[in-house]
Scaffold this active site. Structure first.
Site, PDB file in Angstrom:
ATOM      1  N   ASP A 298     -78.226 -35.433-153.128  1.00 15.20           N
ATOM      2  CA  ASP A 298     -76.769 -35.582-153.210  1.00 15.20           C
ATOM      3  C   ASP A 298     -76.453 -36.955-153.805  1.00 15.20           C
ATOM      4  OD1 ASP A 298     -74.334 -33.968-151.453  1.00 15.20           O
ATOM      5  OD2 ASP A 298     -73.829 -35.964-152.215  1.00 15.20           O
TER       6      ASP A 298
ATOM      7  N   TYR B  42     -62.477 -24.636-163.181  1.00 16.50           N
ATOM      8  CA  TYR B  42     -63.329 -24.207-162.057  1.00 16.50           C
ATOM      9  C   TYR B  42     -63.654 -22.720-162.198  1.00 16.50           C
ATOM     10  CZ  TYR B  42     -65.018 -23.734-157.213  1.00 16.50           C
ATOM     11  OH  TYR B  42     -65.783 -23.484-156.089  1.00 16.50           O
TER      12      TYR B  42
HETATM   13  P1  NAD Z   1     -68.362 -30.459-150.115  1.00 20.29           P
HETATM   14  O1  NAD Z   1     -67.481 -31.333-150.930  1.00 20.29           O
HETATM   15  O2  NAD Z   1     -68.254 -30.493-148.633  1.00 20.29           O
HETATM   16  O3  NAD Z   1     -69.878 -30.733-150.511  1.00 20.29           O
HETATM   17  C1  NAD Z   1     -70.272 -30.869-151.857  1.00 20.29           C
HETATM   18  C2  NAD Z   1     -71.357 -31.935-151.971  1.00 20.29           C
HETATM   19  O4  NAD Z   1     -71.739 -32.000-153.348  1.00 20.29           O
HETATM   20  C3  NAD Z   1     -70.895 -33.344-151.562  1.00 20.29           C
HETATM   21  O5  NAD Z   1     -71.809 -33.903-150.635  1.00 20.29           O
HETATM   22  C4  NAD Z   1     -70.902 -34.119-152.873  1.00 20.29           C
HETATM   23  O6  NAD Z   1     -71.279 -35.491-152.712  1.00 20.29           O
HETATM   24  C5  NAD Z   1     -71.941 -33.360-153.679  1.00 20.29           C
HETATM   25  N1  NAD Z   1     -71.789 -33.568-155.123  1.00 20.29           N
HETATM   26  C6  NAD Z   1     -70.656 -33.499-155.857  1.00 20.29           C
HETATM   27  N2  NAD Z   1     -70.932 -33.792-157.139  1.00 20.29           N
HETATM   28  C7  NAD Z   1     -72.263 -34.040-157.210  1.00 20.29           C
HETATM   29  C8  NAD Z   1     -73.138 -34.409-158.259  1.00 20.29           C
HETATM   30  N3  NAD Z   1     -72.692 -34.618-159.503  1.00 20.29           N
HETATM   31  N4  NAD Z   1     -74.449 -34.573-157.982  1.00 20.29           N
HETATM   32  C9  NAD Z   1     -74.909 -34.406-156.711  1.00 20.29           C
HETATM   33  N5  NAD Z   1     -74.129 -34.070-155.675  1.00 20.29           N
HETATM   34  C10 NAD Z   1     -72.822 -33.891-155.914  1.00 20.29           C
HETATM   35  O7  NAD Z   1     -68.093 -28.990-150.668  1.00 20.29           O
HETATM   36  P2  NAD Z   1     -68.607 -27.516-150.346  1.00 20.29           P
HETATM   37  O8  NAD Z   1     -67.413 -26.692-150.153  1.00 20.29           O
HETATM   38  O9  NAD Z   1     -69.679 -27.497-149.338  1.00 20.29           O
HETATM   39  O10 NAD Z   1     -69.182 -27.141-151.778  1.00 20.29           O
HETATM   40  C11 NAD Z   1     -70.465 -26.603-152.020  1.00 20.29           C
HETATM   41  C12 NAD Z   1     -70.361 -25.577-153.119  1.00 20.29           C
HETATM   42  O11 NAD Z   1     -69.594 -24.479-152.680  1.00 20.29           O
HETATM   43  C13 NAD Z   1     -69.691 -26.056-154.412  1.00 20.29           C
HETATM   44  O12 NAD Z   1     -70.456 -25.597-155.518  1.00 20.29           O
HETATM   45  C14 NAD Z   1     -68.351 -25.374-154.369  1.00 20.29           C
HETATM   46  O13 NAD Z   1     -67.808 -25.167-155.650  1.00 20.29           O
HETATM   47  C15 NAD Z   1     -68.695 -24.088-153.688  1.00 20.29           C
HETATM   48  N6  NAD Z   1     -67.591 -23.358-153.066  1.00 20.29           N
HETATM   49  C16 NAD Z   1     -66.821 -23.940-152.100  1.00 20.29           C
HETATM   50  C17 NAD Z   1     -65.822 -23.199-151.482  1.00 20.29           C
HETATM   51  C18 NAD Z   1     -64.990 -23.756-150.338  1.00 20.29           C
HETATM   52  O14 NAD Z   1     -63.952 -23.167-150.000  1.00 20.29           O
HETATM   53  N7  NAD Z   1     -65.385 -24.851-149.728  1.00 20.29           N
HETATM   54  C19 NAD Z   1     -65.590 -21.877-151.880  1.00 20.29           C
HETATM   55  C20 NAD Z   1     -66.373 -21.325-152.882  1.00 20.29           C
HETATM   56  C21 NAD Z   1     -67.373 -22.079-153.452  1.00 20.29           C
END
Ligand code: NAD
Length: 253
Positions: A36, A155
């Site tokens: 991360d 997105y």
């Molecule tokens: P989150 O923000 O809690 O966690 C995402 C993590 O990714 C963070 O720790 C951040 O530091 C890290 N990150 C961001 N950019 C980065 C980079 N360039 N290199 C390395 N690490 C990086 O979010 P989440 O909801 O757990 O997201 C995880 C995945 O789930 C994402 O791909 C997101 O698009 C997808 N997603 C989320 C949701 C939702 O409702 N939360 C729904 C559908 C899909």
């Protein structure tokens, strides 16, 4: 334990779904590379895994950088001797920018993290997995990768691309023993929303229109981690090149 002796690299593993995947995979016996951007949070996840008797190593990595992507894959081999599972989970949102509001800067940033990041990690992992005779790749897509208005245009396009990557790799590498699947979560309670600081009012309104169709509260990231465990383990040995939706039924209407 479902992942005993396996080594997994998980990106975006310091928060939300990636963190829960890291904790669950370690509990199931995997050696985990916690990758991360956020170094302090990486160390905290590694500490939690160690406290529970698991094996993990933290790598501060920006998935958009070729050298960082290479370093996290190499860390798996250096620390644990192999790479069995790659989870491309790191991702960012897009301020709900509609097609007329999106800037070049935002477009490229979202594409770099959400699409180019997984491409780089997969490109690095495949030769290793091929030499080992198999492996599993899991990409965190989104229901926004299957439908048109769950977020802004960038997105939405990026997650459709993740679905395309998943099908391409799953089909082309399936005969080499490598499975590649995606998870399409609906709304899940994580930190991702904190990045939405200046949403486009029109784009936000359009994206929110479908929220009325949700029949559950936002999901818990643990509910997505358990889908990832299924896809990472041999329980899903005949599942390849596809997308598992986990949205509490939101997109069923
Ligand atoms: P989150 O923000 O809690 O966690 C995402 C993590 O990714 C963070 O720790 C951040 O530091 C890290 N990150 C961001 N950019 C980065 C980079 N360039 N290199 C390395 N690490 C990086 O979010 P989440 O909801 O757990 O997201 C995880 C995945 O789930 C994402 O791909 C997101 O698009 C997808 N997603 C989320 C949701 C939702 O409702 N939360 C729904 C559908 C899909």
């Amino acid at each position: 334990m479902k992942l005993q002796g396996k080594t997994a690299v998980i990106t975006g593993a310091a928060s939300g779904m990636g963190k829960e995947m890291a904790l669950l995979f370690a509990k199931e016996g995997a050696n985990v590379i916690v990758a991360d951007l956020n170094g302090d949070a990486v160390n905290e996840v590694v500490r939690q895994i160690a406290d529970n008797g698991g094996q993990a190593k933290g790598v501060i990595a920006n998935v958009t950088k070729e050298d960082d992507a290479a370093a996290m894959i190499e860390a798996a081999v250096q620390s644990f001797g192999r790479l069995d599972i790659l989870v491309n989970n790191a991702g960012i949102m897009d301020q709900m920018m509609s097609a007329e509001a999106v800037t070049d800067e935002l477009w490229y940033k979202v594409m770099e993290v959400n699409v180019t990041g997984p491409m780089r990690a997969i490109r690095k992992a495949l030769p290793l997995m091929t030499r080992q005779g198999g492996g599993v790749i899991i990409n965190t897509a989104s229901v926004g990768g299957l439908h048109g208005s769950r977020a802004g245009m960038a997105y939405t396009a990026s997650k459709h691309a993740v679905v395309g990557i998943t099908k391409n790799v799953g089909f082309q590498y399936g005969k080499l023993g490598i499975r590649c699947n995606a998870i399409a979560p609906g709304a899940v309670a994580t930190n991702i929303g904190t990045g939405i600081t200046q949403p486009d009012p029109f784009g936000l309104e359009q994206a929110m229109a479908g929220m009325a169709l949700q029949r559950t509260e936002a999901g818990d990231p643990k509910q997505i981690a358990s889908v990832a465990l299924f896809l990472a383990s041999d329980d899903s040995s005949f599942v390849n090149g596809t997308v598992v939706v986990a949205d509490g039924g939101w997109s069923a209407y």
